[in-house]
Design an enzyme around this catalytic site. Structure first.
Site, PDB file in Angstrom:
ATOM      1  N   ASP A  23       0.852  -1.187   0.000  1.00 37.42           N
ATOM      2  CA  ASP A  23       0.000   0.000   0.000  1.00 37.42           C
ATOM      3  C   ASP A  23       0.891   1.240   0.000  1.00 37.42           C
ATOM      4  O   ASP A  23       1.528   1.541   1.008  1.00 37.42           O
ATOM      5  CB  ASP A  23      -0.890  -0.042   1.255  1.00 37.42           C
ATOM      6  CG  ASP A  23      -1.679   1.240   1.436  1.00 37.42           C
ATOM      7  OD1 ASP A  23      -1.811   2.003   0.450  1.00 37.42           O
ATOM      8  OD2 ASP A  23      -2.151   1.478   2.567  1.00 37.42           O
ATOM      9  N   ASN A  25      -0.184   4.432  -0.607  1.00 41.01           N
ATOM     10  CA  ASN A  25      -0.828   5.713  -0.289  1.00 41.01           C
ATOM     11  C   ASN A  25      -1.596   5.705   1.028  1.00 41.01           C
ATOM     12  O   ASN A  25      -2.429   6.571   1.283  1.00 41.01           O
ATOM     13  CB  ASN A  25      -1.744   6.150  -1.448  1.00 41.01           C
ATOM     14  CG  ASN A  25      -2.904   5.191  -1.641  1.00 41.01           C
ATOM     15  OD1 ASN A  25      -2.921   4.115  -1.032  1.00 41.01           O
ATOM     16  ND2 ASN A  25      -3.867   5.561  -2.454  1.00 41.01           N
ATOM     17  N   ASP A  27      -4.019   3.854   2.442  1.00 39.37           N
ATOM     18  CA  ASP A  27      -5.455   3.618   2.651  1.00 39.37           C
ATOM     19  C   ASP A  27      -5.742   2.185   3.081  1.00 39.37           C
ATOM     20  O   ASP A  27      -6.903   1.765   3.131  1.00 39.37           O
ATOM     21  CB  ASP A  27      -6.257   3.984   1.386  1.00 39.37           C
ATOM     22  CG  ASP A  27      -5.836   3.155   0.176  1.00 39.37           C
ATOM     23  OD1 ASP A  27      -4.974   2.258   0.334  1.00 39.37           O
ATOM     24  OD2 ASP A  27      -6.374   3.385  -0.922  1.00 39.37           O
ATOM     25  N   ASP A  31      -1.725  -1.204  -3.932  1.00 37.47           N
ATOM     26  CA  ASP A  31      -2.009  -0.472  -5.169  1.00 37.47           C
ATOM     27  C   ASP A  31      -0.905  -0.670  -6.208  1.00 37.47           C
ATOM     28  O   ASP A  31       0.110  -1.317  -5.933  1.00 37.47           O
ATOM     29  CB  ASP A  31      -2.207   1.017  -4.853  1.00 37.47           C
ATOM     30  CG  ASP A  31      -1.131   1.537  -3.919  1.00 37.47           C
ATOM     31  OD1 ASP A  31       0.048   1.306  -4.215  1.00 37.47           O
ATOM     32  OD2 ASP A  31      -1.487   2.133  -2.867  1.00 37.47           O
ATOM     33  N   ASP A 100      -5.359  -9.944 -15.442  1.00 37.04           N
ATOM     34  CA  ASP A 100      -6.462 -10.873 -15.264  1.00 37.04           C
ATOM     35  C   ASP A 100      -7.595 -10.398 -16.173  1.00 37.04           C
ATOM     36  O   ASP A 100      -7.940  -9.219 -16.179  1.00 37.04           O
ATOM     37  CB  ASP A 100      -6.927 -10.824 -13.798  1.00 37.04           C
ATOM     38  CG  ASP A 100      -7.343 -12.174 -13.271  1.00 37.04           C
ATOM     39  OD1 ASP A 100      -8.182 -12.808 -13.919  1.00 37.04           O
ATOM     40  OD2 ASP A 100      -6.837 -12.572 -12.203  1.00 37.04           O
ATOM     41  N   ASP A 202     -10.043 -15.663 -16.450  1.00 41.46           N
ATOM     42  CA  ASP A 202     -10.836 -16.155 -15.330  1.00 41.46           C
ATOM     43  C   ASP A 202     -11.910 -17.142 -15.809  1.00 41.46           C
ATOM     44  O   ASP A 202     -12.578 -16.901 -16.819  1.00 41.46           O
ATOM     45  CB  ASP A 202     -11.505 -14.925 -14.683  1.00 41.46           C
ATOM     46  CG  ASP A 202     -12.099 -15.196 -13.331  1.00 41.46           C
ATOM     47  OD1 ASP A 202     -11.338 -15.528 -12.408  1.00 41.46           O
ATOM     48  OD2 ASP A 202     -13.334 -15.064 -13.185  1.00 41.46           O
ATOM     49  N   GLU A 265      -7.746 -20.225 -16.581  1.00 38.90           N
ATOM     50  CA  GLU A 265      -8.088 -20.847 -15.298  1.00 38.90           C
ATOM     51  C   GLU A 265      -9.049 -21.995 -15.572  1.00 38.90           C
ATOM     52  O   GLU A 265     -10.156 -21.771 -16.079  1.00 38.90           O
ATOM     53  CB  GLU A 265      -8.762 -19.840 -14.350  1.00 38.90           C
ATOM     54  CG  GLU A 265      -9.022 -20.466 -12.987  1.00 38.90           C
ATOM     55  CD  GLU A 265     -10.114 -19.801 -12.160  1.00 38.90           C
ATOM     56  OE1 GLU A 265     -10.109 -19.956 -10.935  1.00 38.90           O
ATOM     57  OE2 GLU A 265     -10.994 -19.130 -12.740  1.00 38.90           O
ATOM     58  N   HIS A 327      -5.007 -17.284  -5.077  1.00 37.81           N
ATOM     59  CA  HIS A 327      -5.824 -16.509  -4.152  1.00 37.81           C
ATOM     60  C   HIS A 327      -7.137 -17.208  -3.789  1.00 37.81           C
ATOM     61  O   HIS A 327      -7.909 -16.675  -3.002  1.00 37.81           O
ATOM     62  CB  HIS A 327      -6.115 -15.140  -4.777  1.00 37.81           C
ATOM     63  CG  HIS A 327      -6.905 -15.258  -6.048  1.00 37.81           C
ATOM     64  ND1 HIS A 327      -6.406 -15.860  -7.175  1.00 37.81           N
ATOM     65  CD2 HIS A 327      -8.165 -14.889  -6.352  1.00 37.81           C
ATOM     66  CE1 HIS A 327      -7.331 -15.849  -8.115  1.00 37.81           C
ATOM     67  NE2 HIS A 327      -8.408 -15.262  -7.640  1.00 37.81           N
ATOM     68  N   ASP A 328      -7.399 -18.354  -4.405  1.00 43.38           N
ATOM     69  CA  ASP A 328      -8.640 -19.074  -4.115  1.00 43.38           C
ATOM     70  C   ASP A 328      -8.433 -20.286  -3.212  1.00 43.38           C
ATOM     71  O   ASP A 328      -9.405 -20.882  -2.755  1.00 43.38           O
ATOM     72  CB  ASP A 328      -9.283 -19.563  -5.417  1.00 43.38           C
ATOM     73  CG  ASP A 328      -9.725 -18.423  -6.308  1.00 43.38           C
ATOM     74  OD1 ASP A 328     -10.175 -17.385  -5.763  1.00 43.38           O
ATOM     75  OD2 ASP A 328      -9.628 -18.559  -7.539  1.00 43.38           O
TER      76      ASP A 328
HETATM   77  C1  GLC Z   1     -12.124 -17.246 -10.367  1.00 44.69           C
HETATM   78  C2  GLC Z   1     -11.286 -16.358  -9.495  1.00 44.69           C
HETATM   79  C3  GLC Z   1     -11.999 -16.176  -8.185  1.00 44.69           C
HETATM   80  C4  GLC Z   1     -13.320 -15.496  -8.451  1.00 44.69           C
HETATM   81  C5  GLC Z   1     -14.139 -16.274  -9.482  1.00 44.69           C
HETATM   82  C6  GLC Z   1     -15.236 -15.443 -10.028  1.00 44.69           C
HETATM   83  O1  GLC Z   1     -12.255 -18.516  -9.870  1.00 44.69           O
HETATM   84  O2  GLC Z   1     -10.006 -16.896  -9.350  1.00 44.69           O
HETATM   85  O3  GLC Z   1     -11.249 -15.447  -7.262  1.00 44.69           O
HETATM   86  O4  GLC Z   1     -14.053 -15.385  -7.275  1.00 44.69           O
HETATM   87  O5  GLC Z   1     -13.352 -16.652 -10.576  1.00 44.69           O
HETATM   88  O6  GLC Z   1     -14.713 -14.435 -10.848  1.00 44.69           O
END
Ligand code: GLC
Length: 534
Positions: A23, A25, A27, A31, A100, A202, A265, A327-328
Site C-alpha cells: 500500500d 498511499n 489507505d 495499489d 487478469d 478467469d 483458469e 488466491h482461491d
Molecule cells: C475465479 C477467481 C476467483 C473469483 C471467481 C469469479 O475462480 O479466481 O477469485 O471469485 O473466478 O470471478
C-alpha cells in the site's frame, strides 16, 4: 535454447494479489504504485513475469472479479497512467506483465447490465442470460452458484431471472451473443495495445452454458461442510460444446500481436484440461494445471502419479505448467507444513514446465486466522470455513508495524499474520537458510540450467514409496531431484547413476559429492544433484 522457446515457457510467473502486495498511499489497500516499487524485489527474487489479479473499476463484491469497467483502473489501485508506468518499468527490467481478464461475468453495476436489466427489449438484454421462472414459479432450473445457493436471481422489474454462477452481483455474460464476443475482444485489444504481455483468463472453462438449460447432476458425496462449488457436477455449466472455439478466437487475437501469452483458469480432470491446448495447439498456451493445489493427500506416490499422468496426457508440443497456490486456495505452507513447502518449491521449480508462484509463498506465509466479523470474501457468507481471505492477507515485507505493507498507523484491509516478525522478506534476506533464500537459489539455478528449463523429464523408481525421484536432462546436462515427502529419514537408491554432486538441499546446509547409488535424505529434505556430463 531461447531461440526455439518463448518467454512464457522458459520463465517463471508470479501472481500478485494487488490489494495485498504493498500500500503506497496509506489507505490500507495495496495499489499499482506499490507493485511498481517492488519490481526490483521480483527481479532480485528471479521471476520473469507478474500476473496481477484484477485492477479494474469494481464495486468489490468479489474484490475486483466483479468488473464495472473493463478498460480503466480502480482509483483504489491508481490510474491508467500508473498501470502504464508499471508496464514500462517492468519491461525495463525484463519483466512481463500479465493482466487478469474476467469475461464470464460483469458486475451488476456495469453499464451493460444496467441497460440489460432496464427492459426485456433493451438491445443489451441478450448480453446476459435471462430466463422466465419455472412453470410453477421459482428459478428456471437447479443450477447453483459456486459460492453457494441458487445461481439465479429474480429481477422484479422485468419478471425474469438472470444467471450468476458466482456472487449475485456477478451477472454471467451470454457468450452465444456475437456482440458480447466483439465487446470482449475490444477489451483485449485495448490492453494489448497498451503493451501488456498477456492474460490469465478467469473461469475460461465455464464461459458457455447448456443451451437447453438442463439440470446439473448432484454430487452424491457432498456434505454441508464441503466447498459449495462442489455441490453439483457442473455437467451443463462447465466445459460445454463451443468453448474451444471461443478460446481459439482469443488465442488468434493474441497471436496477431506476436509474443503474448494466454493462460486459462481451468479446474477439470486432466484429460479434459489438456483439450484446452486446442486441437492444433491453437487454444490456451497454458491451461493452468492445478493438480498440486487440488490433490487430497501430499504424498510421494500421489505426486509422481500426477506428474507422470500429466506428462503422458499432454498433446504433442503442449507446454506443461505447474501451480502450488493462488488466491482461491489454502496456502501451500498451510496445506503441507512449512518444511514440506520448501520441498514443494523445489518440485515446482525443477519440474518440466512453467511454474507459477503465489505472492508470499516464497517467504513461507501461511493462511492467517481471521475473526468471523472481519471476513470479507463473498464466499464466506454461507460458511466462514470457505473464506478465501485467509490466503489473501498482506505481504510481509519487514518486521515493522503492519509488516511494512502499509503505514504503521493504518488498518490494513485484512489483518497481518501474527508471525510476520519471523517470516518476512527482510528477515529472510538476512538468513542464508531461509525459505526465501532457498526459493531464490532454486530460481537462480533454474535460470542457469537448460536441463531444468527445457530438459526432458523422467521419473525414477524407488522401492520405498516415500520419495519422489526424477531426472531432468538436456544434451549432456543432467540433474537428479530427490524429494523426501515424509517426516522420517529415507534412503534413496539409484544404482545406475554413480557419483553426483548436491547443488542444493532444501535445508540449505549441504553441497558437494553424493554417491547416488545409495544416499540418505533427512525428513522433509529435497536434494537437487547434478550428474557428471553424460
Ligand atoms: C475465479 C477467481 C476467483 C473469483 C471467481 C469469479 O475462480 O479466481 O477469485 O471469485 O473466478 O470471478
Amino acid at each position: 535454447m531461447t531461440q526455439t522457446h518463448f518467454w512464457w515457457q522458459t520463465g517463471v510467473l508470479y501472481q500478485v494479489y494487488p490489494r495485498s502486495f504493498l500500500d503506497s498511499n496509506g489507505d490500507g489497500v495495496g495499489d499499482i504504485a506499490g507493485i511498481t516499487s517492488k519490481l526490483d524485489y521480483l527481479r532480485w527474487l528471479g521471476v520473469d513475469a507478474v500476473w496481477l489479479s484484477p485492477i479494474y473499476p469494481s464495486p468489490m463484491a468479489d474484490f475486483g472479479y466483479d468488473i464495472s469497467n473493463y478498460i480503466d483502473v480502480h482509483p483504489l489501485f491508481g490510474t491508467l497512467k500508473d498501470l502504464d508506468t508499471l508496464v514500462q518499468q517492468a519491461h525495463q527490467r525484463d519483466l512481463k506483465v500479465i493482466l487478469d481478464f474476467v469475461p464470464n461475468h460483469t458486475s451488476d453495476e456495469h453499464p451493460w447490465f444496467q441497460e440489460a436489466r432496464s427492459s426485456r427489449t433493451n438491445e443489451k438484454r441478450d448480453w446476459y442470460i435471462w430466463r422466465d421462472p419455472a412453470p410453477g414459479g421459482g428459478p428456471p432450473n437447479n443450477w447453483t452458484s459456486l459460492f453457494g445457493g441458487p445461481a439465479w436471481q429474480f429481477d422484479e422489474q422485468t419478471g425474469q431471472y438472470y444467471l450468476h454462477m458466482f456472487d449475485v452481483k456477478q451477472a454471467d455474460l451470454n457468450w452465444r451473443n456475437p456482440h458480447v464476443r466483439k465487446a470482449m475482444h475490444d477489451v483485449l485489444h485495448f490492453w494489448l495495445d497498451r503493451g501488456v504481455d498477456g492474460f490469465r483468463v478467469d473461469v475460461i472453462w465455464m464461459l458457455i452454458k447448456d443451451d437447453q438449460f438442463r439440470d446439473n447432476g448432484l454430487n452424491p458425496n457432498w456434505k454441508q461442510s464441503d466447498d459449495p462449488s462442489k455441490y453439483q457436477d457442473g455437467r451443463y455449466t462447465e466445459d460445454q460444446p463451443g468453448i474451444h472455439e471461443i478460446v481459439r478466437d482469443m488465442r488468434a487475437l493474441l497471436d496477431s500481436y506476436g509474443d503474448r501469452v494466454l493462460i486459462g483458469e481451468i479446474y477439470l480432470p486432466v484429460e479434459r484440461l489438456v483439450q484446452y491446448y486446442g486441437e492444433a495447439l491453437d487454444g490456451a498456451h497454458l491451461p493452468f494445471n492445478f493438480q498440486f493445489v487440488t490433490m487430497p493427500t501430499w504424498e510421494a506416490r500421489a505426486i509422481r502419479q500426477i506428474v507422470d499422468a500429466y506428462e503422458a496426457a499432454l498433446p504433442q508440443g503442449g507446454w506443461p505448467n505447474w501451480v502450488l497456490g493462488n488466491h482461491d486456495k489454502e496456502r501451500i505452507a498451510t496445506r503441507v507444513g512449512r518444511e514440506q513447502a520448501r520441498l514443494a518449491h523445489m518440485l515446482l521449480l525443477t519440474l518440466r514446465g512453467t511454474p507459477t508462484c503465489y505472492y508470499g509463498d516464497e517467504i513461507g506465509m501461511e493462511n492467517v486466522r481471521i475473526q468471523r466479523e472481519q471476513l470479507q470474501d463473498p464466499k464466506a457468507k454461507g460458511n466462514p470455513e470457505h473464506s478465501r481471505d485467509y490466503q489473501r492477507t498482506p505481504m510481509q515485507w519487514n518486521a515493522l508495524a503492519n509488516a511494512g505493507f502499509t503505514a504503521p498507523n493504518v488498518k490494513p484491509w485484512l489483518p497481518i499474520a501474527d508471525d510476520y516478525q519471523t517470516y518476512n522478506v527482510e528477515a529472510e534476506q538476512h538468513d542464508p537458510r531461509s525459505m526465501l533464500m532457498l526459493v531464490r537459489a532454486l530460481l537462480e539455478r533454474r535460470r542457469a540450467s537448460p536441463a531444468l528449463i527445457i530438459g526432458s523429464y523422467q521419473s525414477l523408481d524407488q522401492e520405498d514409496g516415500n520419495c519422489f525421484v526424477y531426472l531432468r536432462q538436456h544434451n549432456d546436462q543432467r540433474y537428479v531431484v530427490a524429494l523426501n515427502v515424509s517426516a522420517q529419514d529415507q534412503v534413496v537408491k539409484l544404482p545406475g547413476l554413480g557419483q553426483g554432486s548436491i547443488v542444493l538441499s532444501t535445508q540449505m546446509d549441504r553441497v558437494g559429492p553424493l554417491d547416488l547409488s545409495e544416499f540418505h535424505l533427512r525428513k522433509n529434505e529435497g536434494c537437487l544433484s547434478q550428474l557428471p556430463h553424460g
